[in-house]
Design an enzyme around this catalytic site. Structure first.
Site, PDB file in Angstrom:
ATOM      1  N   HIS A  95       1.170 -30.425  -3.335  1.00 25.83           N
ATOM      2  CA  HIS A  95       0.868 -32.074  -2.785  1.00 25.83           C
ATOM      3  C   HIS A  95      -0.086 -32.192  -1.816  1.00 25.83           C
ATOM      4  O   HIS A  95      -0.140 -31.389  -0.852  1.00 25.83           O
ATOM      5  CB  HIS A  95       2.090 -32.620  -2.338  1.00 25.83           C
ATOM      6  N   TYR A 117       2.638 -29.426   2.567  1.00 23.51           N
ATOM      7  CA  TYR A 117       3.463 -28.211   2.509  1.00 23.51           C
ATOM      8  C   TYR A 117       4.336 -27.939   1.451  1.00 23.51           C
ATOM      9  O   TYR A 117       5.566 -27.536   1.617  1.00 23.51           O
ATOM     10  CB  TYR A 117       4.098 -27.974   3.995  1.00 23.51           C
ATOM     11  N   HIS A 118       4.038 -28.176   0.277  1.00 27.64           N
ATOM     12  CA  HIS A 118       4.909 -28.025  -0.776  1.00 27.64           C
ATOM     13  C   HIS A 118       4.355 -27.164  -1.989  1.00 27.64           C
ATOM     14  O   HIS A 118       4.165 -27.601  -3.246  1.00 27.64           O
ATOM     15  CB  HIS A 118       5.103 -29.619  -1.413  1.00 27.64           C
ATOM     16  N   PRO A 119       3.847 -26.001  -1.830  1.00 28.34           N
ATOM     17  CA  PRO A 119       3.426 -25.166  -2.827  1.00 28.34           C
ATOM     18  C   PRO A 119       4.275 -24.501  -3.608  1.00 28.34           C
ATOM     19  O   PRO A 119       5.413 -24.244  -3.292  1.00 28.34           O
ATOM     20  CB  PRO A 119       2.654 -23.765  -1.828  1.00 28.34           C
TER      21      PRO A 119
END
Length: 577
Positions: free
Chosen positions: A326, A500-502
């Site tokens: 994101h 920070y949503h890998p």
């Protein structure tokens, strides 16, 4: 000054825990060498998997590269000080051509290097995404992953303590992870919610009936103002019984015998050690760590592995591919004084007095008190294409008496795809992280449309009452007409940054089957955000916990509860700190 003090305290706590762990390591007998299951990574999913397997009676080894969580990390309002500390892996992306140009094209990727993993580093937001996200997984051929099938796993872990409509259907009560919407919120959040109402949005549960659009105060994972983290919530109570925890232990590779995983090699306090699994090794090292470990183990694209000097064990070219994340764009607004989050709150004695009773600014989720799911003008999907994070924290630092807040439109379903590859065969070298942000024009267009919607929010009567206005042009784009499409495209490219949503780098259907087993291998599963075939439209913390719950359930279904196990006289099950 405050940030430096917090970092110093965190660093001191980390090194004291390391010294304590090392002394324990020297003084104690070696832990058993064989377990029923080895779980690699004590993070959001790993602690759930390890706790559930231990609860079922299995002997479990949980391996974590970091140490115990310092006390400061459990104070929600101090979340902003945790990045770049010793409990952060502190990854960096490759230079991007179309995003984060304001910081040289490089994004910081904080990931938790601590018991609890990124659940100890994140902003504690409990968001599930849209029900159609999971039905899309199911319709891709991933049986068992539709919304109605995953909803029970969301509810299983949840203890939703606030009052909300249709609570029994959408939320769990009595689970290990307390969720609330009643922690302290910045005063500006009330204006944000009223602005949403003014534009025709309902206010309510966007994890429930308003998944297709609505505004809400943030749902967060804290209990009476205390950040739990998944280790304390799910795993800690089993330490000393069926769960052994090795901290400060860096996994180098999975040990393979032919096409079966039989254990792991790790480095602990400078020494290489081998631990074996009777049944399975479960990688829960995250969207960066899990593909990294697979490739170090010889599992990945044969040509790439040979390039870095690793002997291929199993050709699986999709390992590390399909990377998604994101992106958000910070739109800074000026507001009336007293309505934001006071970044100096931690130095006031009154703040700490409030916190003793679980309230006040220190119980804030880092100043991110409002959320929304919305549709931009160009959206053709029935699902919202933007999630808002509304923050009373300024995104900029200026020597001024003005008060700032930030509205952050977030790209819910990016079309751009990246990859993770090995930099070398050295397990201590961070991998190459190439997210390819904004390489698909649709992503840029959606964020520009989202910024225009953001301007509509700012122009509502509700926001005018708090004197909200957009902070004017920045130095990167001030050669363009302020608020023009060209200006906003420049703005997006310079300021879009990771949330920070890998996910997606060990995706089901590509790398894994529907039961999270690595295709073509035995005894090896992955259970973390990397398994998502497509990124869900919301913060990934809650979905990753759901994945951990479902993974543990599938493991127990496949191999059954612990019965008639071989005697393990040497199982002392001590926590290694």
């Amino acid at each position: 000054m405050l940030a430096g003090l917090a970092l110093s305290i965190l660093s001191l706590c980390y090194y004291l825990s390391w010294i304590t762990s090392y002394i324990t390591y020297l003084a104690s007998s070696p832990p058993p060498s064989t377990y029923d299951y080895i779980v690699v990574g004590g993070g959001s999913a790993g602690c759930v998997v390890a706790g559930r397997l231990a609860e079922a009676g299995h002997h479990v080894l949980l391996v974590e590269a970091g140490g115990p969580s310092p006390s400061l990390a459990h104070i929600p309002g101090l979340v902003g000080f945790l990045q770049q500390s010793p409990i952060d892996w502190a990854y960096r992306t490759e230079v991007q051509e179309h995003a984060s140009l304001g910081t040289g094209g490089v994004s910081s990727w904080p990931r938790g290097k601590v018991l609890g993993g990124t659940s100890m580093l994140n902003y504690m937001i409990y968001m599930r995404g849209n029900w159609r996200d999971y039905d899309e997984w199911r319709d891709m051929g991933l049986e068992g992953w539709g919304y109605e099938e995953v909803l029970p796993y969301f509810k299983k872990s949840e203890n939703f303590e606030s009052e909300i409509e249709n609570k029994d259907y959408y939320h769990g009560i009595g689970g290990e992870l307390t969720v609330t919407k009643d922690n302290w919120k910045e005063p500006i959040i009330d204006a944000f919610l009223k602005a949403g109402q003014e534009l025709g949005f309902d206010i309510g549960d966007i994890n429930g009936e308003l998944q297709d659009g609505g505004f809400t105060t943030s749902h967060v994972t804290m209990d009476n103002g205390y950040r739990l983290g998944t280790f304390k919530a799910f795993a800690e109570k089993f330490v000393g019984h069926n769960l052994t925890v090795l901290t400060h232990s860096h996994v180098n590779k999975v040990i393979m015998e032919e096409k079966r995983a039989v254990g792991v090699e790790l480095t602990r306090f400078g020494n290489k050690e081998v631990f074996l699994a009777r049944h399975e090794v479960v990688l829960c090292a995250g969207a960066v760590g899990s593909p990294h470990i697979l490739m170090l183990s010889g599992i990945g694209d044969k040509g790439h592995l040979q390039e870095v000097g690793i002997e291929p064990v199993h050709h699986l070219p999709e390992v590390g591919q399909n990377l998604q994340d994101h992106l958000m764009v910070p739109v800074t607004i000026v507001i009336k004084n007293g309505l934001g989050f006071d970044t100096l709150a931690a130095v006031y004695p009154s703040t700490w007095l409030e916190y003793l009773y679980g309230g006040g600014p220190l119980s804030s989720s880092g100043g991110t008190g409002g959320l929304a799911h919305v549709h931009t003008a160009i959206n053709t999907d029935p699902r919202p294409d933007i999630q808002y994070h509304m923050s009373g924290v300024p995104w900029i630092t200026e020597d001024t008496d003005q008060t700032f807040a930030t509205i952050l439109p977030t790209l819910s379903r990016p079309a751009s795809r990246g990859f993770i590859k090995l930099k070398s065969s050295n397990p201590n070298d961070h991998p190459i992280i190439q997210p390819n942000y904004l390489t698909v024009q649709k992503d840029i267009d959606t964020l520009i449309s989202a910024v225009n919607l953001t301007l509509s929010i700012i122009e509502t009567d509700a926001m005018k009452l708090v004197d909200a206005r957009v902070k004017e042009s920045d130095p990167f784009c001030d050669h363009l007409v302020f608020k023009s499409t060209a200006y906003w495209e420049c703005f997006v490219k310079h300021f879009a940054l990771t949330v920070y949503h890998p996910v997606g780098t060990c995706a089901m259907g590509l790398v894994l089957d529907t039961r999270l087993k690595v295709k073509g291998l035995a005894g090896l599963r992955v259970a973390d955000g990397s398994v998502m075939p497509k990124l869900v439209g919301g913060n990934t913390y809650a979905p990753i916990i759901m994945i951990g719950e479902k993974a543990a359930d599938m493991i127990l279904q496949d191999l059954g509860p612990a019965t008639n196990r071989e005697a393990t006289d040497d199982m002392t099950n001590k926590e290694e700190l």
